[in-house]
Design a protein around this motif. Structure first.
Motif, mmCIF file in Angstrom:
data_model
loop_
_atom_site.group_PDB
_atom_site.id
_atom_site.type_symbol
_atom_site.label_atom_id
_atom_site.label_comp_id
_atom_site.label_asym_id
_atom_site.label_seq_id
_atom_site.Cartn_x
_atom_site.Cartn_y
_atom_site.Cartn_z
ATOM 1 N N PRO A 30 0.870 -1.084 0.031
ATOM 2 C CA PRO A 30 -0.123 -0.163 -0.043
ATOM 3 C C PRO A 30 1.035 1.230 -0.093
ATOM 4 O O PRO A 30 0.642 2.139 -1.020
ATOM 5 C CB PRO A 30 -0.851 -0.260 1.277
ATOM 6 C CG PRO A 30 -0.119 -1.142 1.988
ATOM 7 C CD PRO A 30 0.487 -2.079 1.376
ATOM 8 N N SER A 31 1.884 1.561 0.930
ATOM 9 C CA SER A 31 2.210 2.805 1.309
ATOM 10 C C SER A 31 3.056 3.445 -0.092
ATOM 11 O O SER A 31 3.205 4.509 -0.368
ATOM 12 C CB SER A 31 3.124 2.884 2.461
ATOM 13 O OG SER A 31 3.997 1.938 2.376
ATOM 14 N N VAL A 32 3.522 2.262 -0.824
ATOM 15 C CA VAL A 32 4.498 2.666 -1.970
ATOM 16 C C VAL A 32 3.719 2.878 -3.137
ATOM 17 O O VAL A 32 4.118 3.492 -4.281
ATOM 18 C CB VAL A 32 5.703 1.592 -2.701
ATOM 19 C CG1 VAL A 32 6.618 1.688 -1.535
ATOM 20 C CG2 VAL A 32 5.120 0.234 -2.358
ATOM 21 N N SER A 33 2.144 2.562 -2.905
ATOM 22 C CA SER A 33 1.177 2.651 -4.092
ATOM 23 C C SER A 33 0.518 3.957 -4.200
ATOM 24 O O SER A 33 -0.468 4.213 -5.009
ATOM 25 C CB SER A 33 0.387 1.552 -4.274
ATOM 26 O OG SER A 33 1.132 0.429 -4.307
ATOM 27 N N LYS B 41 2.885 1.895 -13.203
ATOM 28 C CA LYS B 41 2.799 1.568 -14.935
ATOM 29 C C LYS B 41 3.207 0.063 -15.008
ATOM 30 O O LYS B 41 4.589 -0.129 -14.745
ATOM 31 C CB LYS B 41 3.253 2.577 -15.784
ATOM 32 C CG LYS B 41 2.652 3.765 -15.865
ATOM 33 C CD LYS B 41 3.649 4.960 -16.405
ATOM 34 C CE LYS B 41 2.781 6.128 -15.979
ATOM 35 N NZ LYS B 41 3.777 7.161 -16.482
ATOM 36 N N VAL B 42 2.383 -0.932 -15.063
ATOM 37 C CA VAL B 42 3.001 -2.222 -14.973
ATOM 38 C C VAL B 42 2.640 -3.174 -16.239
ATOM 39 O O VAL B 42 1.820 -2.529 -17.202
ATOM 40 C CB VAL B 42 2.255 -2.998 -13.789
ATOM 41 C CG1 VAL B 42 2.634 -2.501 -12.490
ATOM 42 C CG2 VAL B 42 0.590 -2.907 -13.958
ATOM 43 N N ASN C 162 6.698 -2.743 -12.044
ATOM 44 C CA ASN C 162 6.144 -4.209 -11.520
ATOM 45 C C ASN C 162 7.021 -4.170 -10.242
ATOM 46 O O ASN C 162 6.715 -4.789 -9.273
ATOM 47 C CB ASN C 162 6.879 -5.344 -12.293
ATOM 48 C CG ASN C 162 5.895 -5.098 -13.742
ATOM 49 O OD1 ASN C 162 5.544 -4.181 -14.155
ATOM 50 N ND2 ASN C 162 5.677 -6.179 -14.224
ATOM 51 N N ASP C 163 8.359 -3.531 -10.020
ATOM 52 C CA ASP C 163 9.216 -3.991 -8.911
ATOM 53 C C ASP C 163 8.900 -3.323 -7.908
ATOM 54 O O ASP C 163 8.931 -3.595 -6.599
ATOM 55 C CB ASP C 163 10.750 -3.633 -9.389
ATOM 56 C CG ASP C 163 10.905 -2.209 -9.628
ATOM 57 O OD1 ASP C 163 9.715 -1.518 -10.271
ATOM 58 O OD2 ASP C 163 11.684 -1.720 -9.469
ATOM 59 N N ASN D 5 7.187 -7.279 -7.785
ATOM 60 C CA ASN D 5 7.535 -8.307 -9.112
ATOM 61 C C ASN D 5 6.711 -9.558 -9.090
ATOM 62 O O ASN D 5 7.495 -10.533 -9.087
ATOM 63 C CB ASN D 5 8.997 -8.440 -9.154
ATOM 64 C CG ASN D 5 9.706 -7.651 -10.379
ATOM 65 O OD1 ASN D 5 9.139 -7.252 -11.365
ATOM 66 N ND2 ASN D 5 10.851 -7.359 -10.143
ATOM 67 N N PRO D 6 5.524 -9.538 -8.872
ATOM 68 C CA PRO D 6 4.879 -10.857 -8.953
ATOM 69 C C PRO D 6 5.168 -11.644 -10.280
ATOM 70 O O PRO D 6 5.393 -10.932 -11.261
ATOM 71 C CB PRO D 6 3.385 -10.494 -8.779
ATOM 72 C CG PRO D 6 3.315 -9.039 -9.393
ATOM 73 C CD PRO D 6 4.592 -8.185 -9.064
#
Ligand SMILES: NC(=O)c1ccc[n+]([C@@H]2O[C@H](COP(=O)([O-])OP(=O)(O)OC[C@H]3O[C@@H](n4cnc5c(N)ncnc54)[C@H](OP(=O)(O)O)[C@@H]3O)[C@@H](O)[C@H]2O)c1
Length: 325
Positions: A219-222, A228-229, A299-300, A304-305
């Protein structure tokens, strides 16, 4: 101004709009696959879907611990009631109701429990370049972003930007032969762009679900940004090579090209004629112009799922189209 929840915030109680639509069902599947990470998973659905999808909703309630709330997205009382106890709202509402999210966001901002809102994006980057501001298909989503960024006081947001879904863009010719696509059974293809050399970033529909779940886990980094994945980047020629490899290794003889000037012409004709496919032509033109390519993908940022490869996508399409190998 949007808010930033504390770094200890973890989404625990989720409400989804549009959870049984084209892409919503993949987002719901991913969340259900991690059901134990959440206290409540609820979906808000229209009375029409509640009736037409009754057996699906029964399965969700009985076997997947998903609460099904039936209501009208335009009914403020029903939406406010549904927001009680919910900390995170995910919208996967369809293109025709994108702007109907604005009141849903206003109510989420007013609801004391709701802290995070993921609006319906899951597509082309609507702020890729200055030209994006005037692209017709982006207008509704741009208004939603403007509301989230300028009008909210107690709500964080995240835009999950994925580019096109290869299942829709690659499989068959959903918009006719000139709009691009592959038919593995008949071994015929139409490649967009000059000799199909223009790269495009794709995200599979299953991966959209995986990436939304990864966003919830980070959450917090998002907060208050676009992520953009993508699953992979390739060219139409790269897709063609993969189809040929998986269908006997010989070059296909019926391969056509739709160069950018022709794509622009078809786009203009579609808008001028009021075609429901007009937005589809614009998006194909934007993808071919490079509007899905980023210096760095995110993604990272969300761990990186593991995502699907081009080889796997083509394998599924070859099998579903019943191609002779
Ligand atoms: N990247 C790509 O290639 C791509 C492709 C397609 C879509 N997308 C994006 O994905 C997002 C979702 O699109 P989608 O195709 O998955 O949506 P969809 O299947 O057309 O609709 C999703 C849900 O929205 C609700 N809905 C639709 N029309 C409505 C209406 N008139 N009134 C009230 N509710 C309505 C319905 O939910 P209930 O009946 O359950 O309430 C429906 O199941 C959009 O932002 C779209 O731009 C991207």
């Amino acid at each position: 101004m949007p808010s930033t929840p504390p770094s200890s915030f973890r989404p625990r109680n989720i409400l989804l709009f549009g959870a049984t639509g084209n892409i919503g069902k993949f987002i719901l599947d991913a969340i259900v696959s991690a059901r134990d990470e959440f206290s409540r998973v609820a979906i808000f659905t229209s009375p029409a879907s509640a009736q037409s999808k009754a057996s699906l909703f029964n399965d969700l309630k009985t076997n997947k611990r998903v609460e099904v709330i039936t209501g009208d997205i335009a009914n403020e009382k029903e939406v406010t009631e549904a927001y009680k106890g919910i900390d995170t709202v995910i919208s996967a509402l369809g293109r025709t109701v994108i702007e109907a999210q604005i009141p849903l966001i206003r109510l989420a901002d007013q609801a004391s429990d709701v802290k995070w809102f993921l609006p319906s994006e899951y597509g082309t980057d609507i702020k890729y370049s200055p030209a994006s501001a005037s692209e017709k298909p982006h207008q509704g989503k741009l208004k939603v972003r403007a509301y989230l960024e300028n009008e909210t006081k107690d709500l964080a947001h995240t835009y999950v930007v994925t580019g096109p879904y290869p299942e829709m863009y690659i499989k068959g010719f959903p918009m006719g032969r000139e709009a691009g696509g592959w038919d593995a059974r008949e071994k015929k293809a139409t490649l967009l762009g000059e000799k199909g050399q223009d790269p495009v970033s794709f995200t599979t529909m299953k991966d959209v679900g995986t990436l939304v779940l990864a966003t919830l886990r980070h959450p917090s980094v998002s907060f208050n940004r676009a992520l953009k994945v993508n699953s992979f980047t390739t060219t139409p020629a790269g897709i063609q090579a993969e189809f040929e490899k998986q269908t006997g290794g010989q070059p296909w003889t019926d391969v056509q090209y739709t160069p950018l000037p022709r794509l622009r012409e078809l786009e203009q004709q579609a808008w001028a004629g009021g075609s429901p496919a007009a937005a589809g032509w614009t998006l194909r033109r934007i993808w071919t112009e490079g509007g899905t390519l980023y210096e760095k993908r995110d993604n990272d940022v969300i761990g990186n799922p593991k995502l699907t490869t081009l080889e796997e996508v083509v394998k599924d399409i070859v099998s579903s189209q019943g191609a002779k190998l």
